[in-house]
Design an enzyme around this catalytic site. Sequence first.
Site, PDB file in Angstrom:
ATOM      1  N   ARG A   8      16.837  -5.038   2.434  1.00 21.34           N
ATOM      2  CA  ARG A   8      16.110  -3.781   2.686  1.00 21.34           C
ATOM      3  C   ARG A   8      15.728  -3.670   4.170  1.00 21.34           C
ATOM      4  O   ARG A   8      15.585  -2.569   4.688  1.00 21.34           O
ATOM      5  CB  ARG A   8      14.859  -3.785   1.783  1.00 21.34           C
ATOM      6  CG  ARG A   8      14.062  -2.510   1.752  1.00 21.34           C
ATOM      7  CD  ARG A   8      13.084  -2.561   0.595  1.00 21.34           C
ATOM      8  NE  ARG A   8      11.877  -1.783   0.807  1.00 21.34           N
ATOM      9  CZ  ARG A   8      11.708  -0.523   0.402  1.00 21.34           C
ATOM     10  NH1 ARG A   8      12.648   0.105  -0.250  1.00 21.34           N
ATOM     11  NH2 ARG A   8      10.564   0.106   0.629  1.00 21.34           N
TER      12      ARG A   8
ATOM     13  N   ILE B  98      11.296   5.847   3.295  1.00 20.81           N
ATOM     14  CA  ILE B  98      12.101   5.067   2.359  1.00 20.81           C
ATOM     15  C   ILE B  98      11.134   4.732   1.217  1.00 20.81           C
ATOM     16  O   ILE B  98      10.020   4.267   1.459  1.00 20.81           O
ATOM     17  CB  ILE B  98      12.719   3.830   3.057  1.00 20.81           C
ATOM     18  CG1 ILE B  98      13.408   2.884   2.079  1.00 20.81           C
ATOM     19  CG2 ILE B  98      11.746   3.060   3.907  1.00 20.81           C
ATOM     20  CD1 ILE B  98      14.240   1.790   2.784  1.00 20.81           C
ATOM     21  N   SER B  99      11.524   5.026  -0.018  1.00 27.54           N
ATOM     22  CA  SER B  99      10.596   4.888  -1.150  1.00 27.54           C
ATOM     23  C   SER B  99      10.217   3.430  -1.392  1.00 27.54           C
ATOM     24  O   SER B  99      10.946   2.511  -1.028  1.00 27.54           O
ATOM     25  CB  SER B  99      11.232   5.439  -2.427  1.00 27.54           C
ATOM     26  OG  SER B  99      11.544   6.790  -2.275  1.00 27.54           O
ATOM     27  N   GLN B 100       9.079   3.279  -2.060  1.00 26.91           N
ATOM     28  CA  GLN B 100       8.615   1.966  -2.528  1.00 26.91           C
ATOM     29  C   GLN B 100       9.734   1.314  -3.370  1.00 26.91           C
ATOM     30  O   GLN B 100      10.396   2.011  -4.153  1.00 26.91           O
ATOM     31  CB  GLN B 100       7.387   2.261  -3.391  1.00 26.91           C
ATOM     32  CG  GLN B 100       6.705   1.107  -4.028  1.00 26.91           C
ATOM     33  CD  GLN B 100       5.643   1.613  -5.021  1.00 26.91           C
ATOM     34  OE1 GLN B 100       5.575   2.814  -5.332  1.00 26.91           O
ATOM     35  NE2 GLN B 100       4.847   0.704  -5.515  1.00 26.91           N
TER      36      GLN B 100
END
Length: 224
Positions: free
Chosen positions: A41, A66-68
């Site tokens: 990530r 950027i999402s969890q």
Amino acid sequence: MIKIPEENHYSELRREMVEAQLIPRGINDKAVLDAFYNVPREIFLCGNQEAAYEDCPLPTMCGQTISQPYIVAYMTELLGLSAASERCKVLEIGAGSGYQAAILAYMGCDVITLEKIPELAEFAIANLSKLPCGNKVKVIVGDGCDGCPEEAPFDGIIVTAAAPKIPKALKEQLREGGRIVIPCGDLFIQQMIQAEKKPGGKFEIHKGIGCRFVPLRGKDGFQE
Ligand code: SAH
């Protein structure tokens, strides 16, 4: 057996993320977990790599996020792709950093991802080029509200921006038996929707958790 990559600082953080954030919250699809154990990530962030595995959304470029990790895993699981045939074509609306697309590509999907902001599309392309699975992703600059008729039908469609309702074009471009996963609501709060296309074209709707995404822009989205 889940394959865990060579140990380094980030792979340790990645393992902790899966074991502390995903499994205890009910993510149990093996293919989804496998992708999270393996896709780095940190390469999808600009500058704040040390925060990559924190249990929260993070800023990327152009005011987007950027999402969890849990939200990415939850949406991926809701697409229900592991039960599908091995060649699986997915449309994503909102490429952003390219992380969600990389997770899907790692799972074996061919991914078309539409991004409205050209700089972000470039960012996603550069990030995805660092991974072997990146060659399964095609990033296109365009308005996701129209979908991608030239590549339709899709086995799954995932919208990673908040929408008032499911755009009509996306419903049309989904194959029967496929699912659209999309956060629907107003600008401030949404609910995750899983809409499965039944034979004859009717949709069966399941409502999931509350969430908060950056807005979908364009004719089926929110005004700037
Ligand atoms: N999936 C991304 C996060 C997406 S954030 C990731 O994994 O990093 C939401 C993205 O949707 C933003 O990049 C935003 O520019 C994009 N977006 C908003 N409206 C859009 C539209 N109509 N068409 C395509 N992309 C759109």
